[in-house]
Design an enzyme around this catalytic site. Structure first.
Site, PDB file in Angstrom:
ATOM      1  N   LYS A 244     -23.772   4.974   0.254  1.00 33.95           N
ATOM      2  CA  LYS A 244     -23.002   5.538   1.482  1.00 33.95           C
ATOM      3  C   LYS A 244     -21.608   6.074   0.862  1.00 33.95           C
ATOM      4  CE  LYS A 244     -21.000   4.050   5.721  1.00 33.95           C
ATOM      5  NZ  LYS A 244     -20.902   3.077   6.791  1.00 33.95           N
ATOM      6  N   ASP A 249     -14.349   7.743   8.371  1.00 29.07           N
ATOM      7  CA  ASP A 249     -15.279   7.374   9.455  1.00 29.07           C
ATOM      8  C   ASP A 249     -14.544   7.150  10.492  1.00 29.07           C
ATOM      9  OD1 ASP A 249     -17.217   6.692  11.289  1.00 29.07           O
ATOM     10  OD2 ASP A 249     -17.407   4.746  10.444  1.00 29.07           O
ATOM     11  N   LYS A 256     -13.814   5.010  17.207  1.00 34.49           N
ATOM     12  CA  LYS A 256     -13.470   3.814  16.814  1.00 34.49           C
ATOM     13  C   LYS A 256     -11.793   3.706  17.569  1.00 34.49           C
ATOM     14  CE  LYS A 256     -15.420   3.250  12.410  1.00 34.49           C
ATOM     15  NZ  LYS A 256     -16.221   2.009  12.504  1.00 34.49           N
ATOM     16  N   ASP A 267     -14.914   3.711   3.784  1.00 36.41           N
ATOM     17  CA  ASP A 267     -16.233   3.622   4.055  1.00 36.41           C
ATOM     18  C   ASP A 267     -17.068   4.396   2.955  1.00 36.41           C
ATOM     19  OD1 ASP A 267     -18.022   2.510   5.798  1.00 36.41           O
ATOM     20  OD2 ASP A 267     -17.997   4.263   7.152  1.00 36.41           O
ATOM     21  N   ASP A 327     -21.492   5.805  15.386  1.00 41.84           N
ATOM     22  CA  ASP A 327     -20.847   5.177  14.424  1.00 41.84           C
ATOM     23  C   ASP A 327     -21.757   4.383  13.457  1.00 41.84           C
ATOM     24  OD1 ASP A 327     -18.302   4.218  13.396  1.00 41.84           O
ATOM     25  OD2 ASP A 327     -18.109   2.683  14.595  1.00 41.84           O
ATOM     26  N   GLU A 329     -23.457   6.059  11.494  1.00 39.72           N
ATOM     27  CA  GLU A 329     -23.575   7.135  10.755  1.00 39.72           C
ATOM     28  C   GLU A 329     -24.023   6.904   9.341  1.00 39.72           C
ATOM     29  OE1 GLU A 329     -20.209   5.709   8.929  1.00 39.72           O
ATOM     30  OE2 GLU A 329     -20.751   5.934  11.138  1.00 39.72           O
ATOM     31  N   ARG A 331     -26.564   4.813   8.137  1.00 40.50           N
ATOM     32  CA  ARG A 331     -27.910   4.728   8.118  1.00 40.50           C
ATOM     33  C   ARG A 331     -28.351   6.102   7.958  1.00 40.50           C
ATOM     34  NH1 ARG A 331     -28.332   0.675  12.963  1.00 40.50           N
ATOM     35  NH2 ARG A 331     -26.477   0.399  12.286  1.00 40.50           N
TER      36      ARG A 331
END
Length: 494
Positions: A244, A249, A256, A267, A327, A329, A331
């Protein structure tokens, strides 16, 4: 005045140390030093009037030794039920910090091997190097970014010194690698970058959905970076790793809020771990192993064209997915790459698929900081993979907890209406969701089509999901590089 070789110097019987300006001693007890280091015992015995010598880092003046000063960082007990090899890296980190405060630029690290921990000296070296690491952002703006001129490492003989040097240099390069360093090793690692929007939308539709808003800003546009390493000789094992790489993010439309966005440039640590592992492969060049890597580099932006909850996206595997929370995202950006790996794995020798991600706050809530979590599907569990990773992580202090993917996790992601086959996520943050770090592994299996290659299939494929949200490092602070050390220990036979 002769300068020592980089990283180590072998010292026998007497300590006459070239141009080192101080010694850092790491051990459980100075009373148990080997004969070769006997001359370090007396100064510490004289200092033992201070009962804190076994609890705090101390600096002792020792005329006749390099720099006339000795930093002693005691590991404390290492044989209790809850002790592990991190005692050595922790002590080395404290010792090197004290040495830097004392103004040392040519310190010599002395950590005699411990009978219970075969790699204790290497672990101490890595702990010191972690403190000496200078972030890329700082290196780019400093004319002299190094914190010391040289780090010496004591070894009993030249062979041991060279072995520690080679491994420490290779492993540390995995932490500090960047695009330029990977390019230097193109002869060993093949790198391909996919950036054309039409290709991303066709091959990786879930990733493209996350990228849709960011794609309007050229420097924010998504990239899929593919890496390939093929060792010499007949391939005996194929590792296929998806990382990932969320470059930032915001949470997307489910933004967030409440001050929790800070640090979200981290991230991308899953992809960073993939790149770091390939850097180590390029350095050590292991034989009989093939490694296929994919880094999903995407920015989860918020704006007029961002993907939203309730949106339906059809994955590469043909599964109709309803977005529950933008959020979640991570996966989404990995699932189509995992599907592609699955398709390729059917043609590979002894394949094992992995996803590595700073995926869930639940991982931190469940296991606390410092620990990666690994989860196996049926085929991987049958081979005992997760426990093998846990054991490998204990060698160099890159520790794992093992979780299990259960039937409830699959049920959680089943579609709730005829509109969708799979629900991407619920509407809550993972930290407020029961089994919040396990269910995403089930989603990845279902949405990638890996559920068609379970134990009940003709072609089962081993797959493991690794959540490094807790182990990737503090913010503010320096990332840890997890789970690179565990991967290297398990697959490169360190």
């Amino acid at each position: 005045s002769k300068q020592p070789n980089p990283m180590y110097i072998a010292i026998l019987f007497i300590l006459i140390f070239y141009s080192f300006d101080g010694i850092i001693l790491i051990c459980q007890s100075y009373e148990q030093l080997p004969d070769e280091l006997e001359c370090l015992k007396a100064p510490l015995q004289d200092y033992s009037v201070d009962c804190c010598v076994a609890e705090e880092v101390v600096v002792v003046k020792v005329p006749g030794l390099s720099g006339n000063r000795l930093v002693f960082a005691c590991t404390g007990p290492v044989n209790r039920d809850y002790d592990d090899v991190r005692r050595f890296s922790d002590a080395a980190a404290k010792g090197i910090k004290r040495a830097l405060k004392a103004g040392m630029l040519h310190p010599l690290l002395v950590c005699p091997p411990h009978s219970s921990y075969a790699k204790s000296t290497l672990v101490a070296v890595l702990g010191a190097l972690h403190v000496l690491y200078t972030p890329l952002e700082v290196r780019e703006h400093k004319s002299s970014p190094h914190k010391v001129a040289v780090l010496g490492v004591w070894a009993k003989n030249r062979a041991q010194g060279e072995a520690i040097t080679e491994l420490a240099t290779a492993l540390e390069s995995g932490y500090s690698c960047n695009g330029e360093s990977l390019r230097e090793h193109l002869i060993s690692v093949r790198v391909t970058v996919v950036s054309h929007l039409n290709i991303l939308e066709k091959e990786y539709p879930c990733l493209a959905a996350v990228n849709r808003c960011a794609n309007t800003v050229p420097r924010h546009q998504a990239r899929v970076i593919k890496l390939l390493y093929c060792g010499e000789g007949p391939i005996q094992q194929t590792l296929m790793v998806v990382g990932k790489g969320i470059t930032y993010d915001t949470g997307g439309a489910d933004i967030k809020a409440g001050g929790v966005m800070a640090g979200m440039h981290r991230d991308k640590c899953g992809s960073a771990a993939v790149a770091g592992f390939f850097q180590i492969l390029a350095k050590l060049k292991p034989k009989h192993v093939k490694v296929v890597g994919a880094m999903a580099m995407v920015r989860n932006s918020v704006g007029s064209d961002c993907y939203v909850a309730d949106e339906l996206v059809v994955s590469r595997a043909g599964r109709r997915i309803r977005v529950g929370n933008t959020d979640a995202e991570g996966r989404m950006v990995m699932v189509d790459l995992l599907c592609e790996m699955k398709e390729q794995a059917l043609q590979e020798v002894s394949p094992h698929l992995f996803t590595i991600a700073t995926l869930t706050g639940h991982a931190v809530r469940a296991m606390g900081p410092h620990y990666s979590i690994i989860m196996d599907n049926g085929a991987a569990h049958r081979s005992g993979n997760a426990l093998q990773w846990q054991k490998a992580g204990e060698v160099l202090g890159d520790l794992f907890e093992v979780s299990t993917i259960r039937r409830e996790d699959y049920e959680f992601h089943k579609g709730k209406s005829e509109y969708e086959e799979i629900l991407q996520s619920n509407n809550l943050p993972s930290s407020a969701t029961p089994r919040g770090h396990q269910t995403p592994a089930a989603f990845l299996i279902m949405a990638s089509g890996l559920d068609k290659h379970g134990l009940d299939s003709d072609k089962p494929l081993p797959y493991s999901h690794i959540d490094i949200a807790g182990s990737s490092g503090p913010f503010p602070g320096v990332p840890t590089g997890a789970p690179i050390l565990a991967m290297a220990t398990k697959y490169l036979e360190l």
